[in-house]
Design an enzyme around this catalytic site. Structure first.
Site, short mmCIF file in Angstrom:
data_model
loop_
_atom_site.label_atom_id
_atom_site.label_comp_id
_atom_site.label_asym_id
_atom_site.label_seq_id
_atom_site.Cartn_x
_atom_site.Cartn_y
_atom_site.Cartn_z
N ILE A 153 -0.32 4.09 7.50
CA ILE A 153 -0.37 3.96 8.80
C ILE A 153 0.88 4.42 9.52
CG2 ILE A 153 -0.43 1.96 10.49
CD1 ILE A 153 -1.98 0.34 8.45
N THR A 226 1.93 -4.96 13.38
CA THR A 226 0.24 -4.81 13.20
C THR A 226 0.08 -5.01 11.56
OG1 THR A 226 0.44 -2.49 13.15
CG2 THR A 226 -0.25 -3.48 15.24
N ARG A 228 1.62 -7.36 8.70
CA ARG A 228 1.25 -8.90 8.23
C ARG A 228 2.38 -9.72 8.79
NH1 ARG A 228 -2.88 -7.34 6.86
NH2 ARG A 228 -3.99 -7.24 4.90
N ASP A 252 -0.27 -8.11 16.31
CA ASP A 252 -1.69 -8.44 15.89
C ASP A 252 -1.75 -9.33 14.91
OD1 ASP A 252 -4.40 -7.34 16.31
OD2 ASP A 252 -4.20 -6.27 14.13
N GLU A 257 -1.36 -16.96 9.75
CA GLU A 257 -2.64 -16.45 9.38
C GLU A 257 -2.74 -16.96 8.06
OE1 GLU A 257 -4.56 -12.74 10.41
OE2 GLU A 257 -2.67 -12.44 11.43
N HIS A 296 -5.82 -9.90 15.18
CA HIS A 296 -5.90 -9.07 13.83
C HIS A 296 -7.20 -8.05 14.08
CE1 HIS A 296 -4.72 -9.03 9.47
NE2 HIS A 296 -5.30 -7.72 9.67
N ALA A 298 -6.81 -4.64 14.83
CA ALA A 298 -6.24 -3.22 14.72
C ALA A 298 -7.00 -2.37 14.07
CB ALA A 298 -4.53 -3.11 14.29
N PHE A 299 -7.52 -2.65 13.06
CA PHE A 299 -8.39 -1.83 12.00
C PHE A 299 -9.69 -1.75 12.47
CE2 PHE A 299 -11.39 -4.67 10.18
CZ PHE A 299 -11.12 -6.03 10.88
P1 NAD Z 1 0.73 1.74 2.57
O1 NAD Z 1 0.75 0.99 1.21
O2 NAD Z 1 0.03 3.17 2.80
O3 NAD Z 1 2.35 1.73 2.98
C1 NAD Z 1 3.28 0.86 2.98
C2 NAD Z 1 4.47 1.40 2.57
O4 NAD Z 1 5.80 0.42 2.51
C3 NAD Z 1 4.88 2.51 1.72
O5 NAD Z 1 5.44 3.63 2.11
C4 NAD Z 1 5.78 1.77 0.68
O6 NAD Z 1 6.58 2.64 0.13
C5 NAD Z 1 6.52 0.70 1.79
N1 NAD Z 1 7.08 -0.41 0.96
C6 NAD Z 1 6.46 -1.17 0.20
N2 NAD Z 1 7.61 -2.17 -0.22
C7 NAD Z 1 8.75 -2.01 0.47
C8 NAD Z 1 9.72 -2.46 0.53
N3 NAD Z 1 10.08 -3.60 -0.22
N4 NAD Z 1 10.94 -2.00 1.30
C9 NAD Z 1 10.66 -0.87 2.05
N5 NAD Z 1 9.49 -0.22 1.80
C10 NAD Z 1 8.31 -0.64 1.20
O7 NAD Z 1 0.19 0.55 3.55
P2 NAD Z 1 -0.57 1.10 4.82
O8 NAD Z 1 -2.10 1.25 4.70
O9 NAD Z 1 0.17 1.93 5.83
O10 NAD Z 1 -0.69 -0.53 5.54
C11 NAD Z 1 0.83 -1.05 5.81
C12 NAD Z 1 0.37 -2.78 6.39
O11 NAD Z 1 -0.38 -2.52 7.32
C13 NAD Z 1 -0.21 -3.52 5.08
O12 NAD Z 1 0.49 -4.67 5.17
C14 NAD Z 1 -1.65 -3.72 5.60
O13 NAD Z 1 -1.91 -5.09 5.19
C15 NAD Z 1 -1.37 -3.78 7.08
N6 NAD Z 1 -2.83 -3.30 7.85
C16 NAD Z 1 -2.70 -4.16 8.85
C17 NAD Z 1 -4.38 -3.80 9.60
C18 NAD Z 1 -4.41 -4.56 10.67
O14 NAD Z 1 -5.65 -4.64 11.15
N7 NAD Z 1 -3.60 -5.34 11.68
C19 NAD Z 1 -5.20 -2.79 8.91
C20 NAD Z 1 -4.88 -1.97 7.70
C21 NAD Z 1 -3.60 -2.61 7.18
#
Ligand code: NAD
Length: 329
Positions: A153, A226, A228, A252, A257, A296, A298-299
């Protein structure tokens, strides 16, 4: 081959038409979950497709004696005993990703609504007020966006930001994304006009924005979450707003939650929306003018849902062609 779909939502029935035609009498679908209690009824099925409320544990798999393939219509697969599947030579495919672009676009929808005062402007014209007093907006061009988490994202958010002429700072344990400047967390917080969170929630990221570092944030910055809710300590956020360190928060997701394993869980009936809404309504954040809260969602785009269906269709077709894809190993 016999194929059965479980946990089918109303909006999925159209997608099932293909299977109805192809498999005819060997096709079955239900709104019910698949688990060890009803598995006996499906012992002659070779393919099952489930969502995350089914429980394909060892006991359930033992009963599904003809099973060759599981297509889970989710990214997560902790509802499936994959070790037992491997032992039984059952293939398992998932939907590796579906909503990253939707969430990135939604992030900018929130930012633009806030920066351009869209909600205020439209509600005023609905009441017949066409004056522009108080509606002076702000431009994204030349502003600095700080992205926490440059995964799927965060990468799209960075791309969109660049198209707006923004400068992008990033913070991530992996520095995989080219064309952005990776900095320390404190530097990102102190230099960004807009801070957008795209990290997973874990022990290391919980309250990554907290009472200690809220005061480091650049005065007047905007926070967008957006990812957690637990990434931000709510009390610190309120303090930041009250002390006018932060000009606004676009959320979001909220800290309160209940545990959400993955987004599509929210559109399932089993997810307790009432509990969530009462939490939301009781929440002090809701009453602040410069805090936007969305449920919540966004997806939740037409395209993202379509991708779940398309990937599942491909997963099943490729299994049938003996060239399985998106396998969980
Ligand atoms: P992803 O796994 O592709 O990317 C997460 C990034 O965070 C990675 O690059 C990772 O290296 C980094 N990371 C992990 N731990 C870390 C730390 N301790 N310090 C620094 N960087 C760290 O995930 P994504 O698919 O891009 O999703 C990101 C977030 O969005 C997730 O929490 C997911 O649940 C949330 N999300 C929300 C919605 C929504 O509808 N609001 C939809 C999809 C995902």
């Amino acid at each position: 081959m016999k194929i059965a779909f479980f946990e089918v939502q109303d909006w999925e029935e159209e997608f099932l038409e293909y299977f109805k035609k192809e498999f005819k009498d060997n096709f079955f679908f239900t709104k019910e979950k698949l688990n060890s209690f009803n598995a006996d009824n499906f012992k002659d099925f070779e393919i099952v497709s489930v969502f995350i409320y089914s429980n394909l544990n060892k006991e359930c798999l033992e009963k599904l004696s003809s099973l060759k393939f599981i297509a889970t219509r989710s990214t997560g697969f902790d509802h499936i005993d994959t070790k037992e599947c491997k032992r039984r030579k059952i293939y398992v495919s998932n939907v590796p990703s579906y909503g990253e672009k939707s969430v990135a676009e939604f992030t900018f929808a929130l930012i633009l609504s806030f920066y351009k005062k869209i909600l205020e402007a439209t509600s005023r014209t609905k009441e017949g007020d066409f004056s522009i007093n108080g509606l002076m907006s702000r431009d994204l061009n030349e502003k600095t966006l700080g992205i926490l988490g440059t995964g799927k994202i965060g990468t799209h958010v960075a791309k969109i930001a660049k198209a707006f002429g923004m400068k992008v700072l990033a913070y991530d344990i992996k520095k995989n994304l080219k064309g952005v400047k990776y900095v320390s967390l404190n530097e990102l917080l102190s230099k960004s006009d807009i801070i957008s969170l795209h990290l997973p929630l874990n022990e290391r990221t919980k309250h990554i924005i907290n009472k200690e570092n809220i005061s480091i944030i650049k005065r007047g910055a905007l926070i967008v979450n957006t990812a957690r809710g637990g990434l931000i300590e709510t009390r610190a956020l309120l303090e930041g707003i009250e002390k006018e360190i932060i000009s606004g928060a676009l959320l979001d997701v909220l800290e309160e939650e209940p545990l959400i394993r993955e987004e599509s869980q929210i559109i399932d009936k089993d997810f307790n929306k009432k509990e969530l809404s009462s939490l939301l309504f009781n929440h002090i954040l809701l009453n602040k003018k410069n805090i936007f809260i969305t449920p919540h969602c966004a997806f939740y785009s037409k395209e993202a849902i379509k991708k779940i269906e398309e990937t599942t269709l491909i997963n099943i077709k490729r299994f049938l062609a003996k060239k399985p894809v998106n396998l969980i190993r």
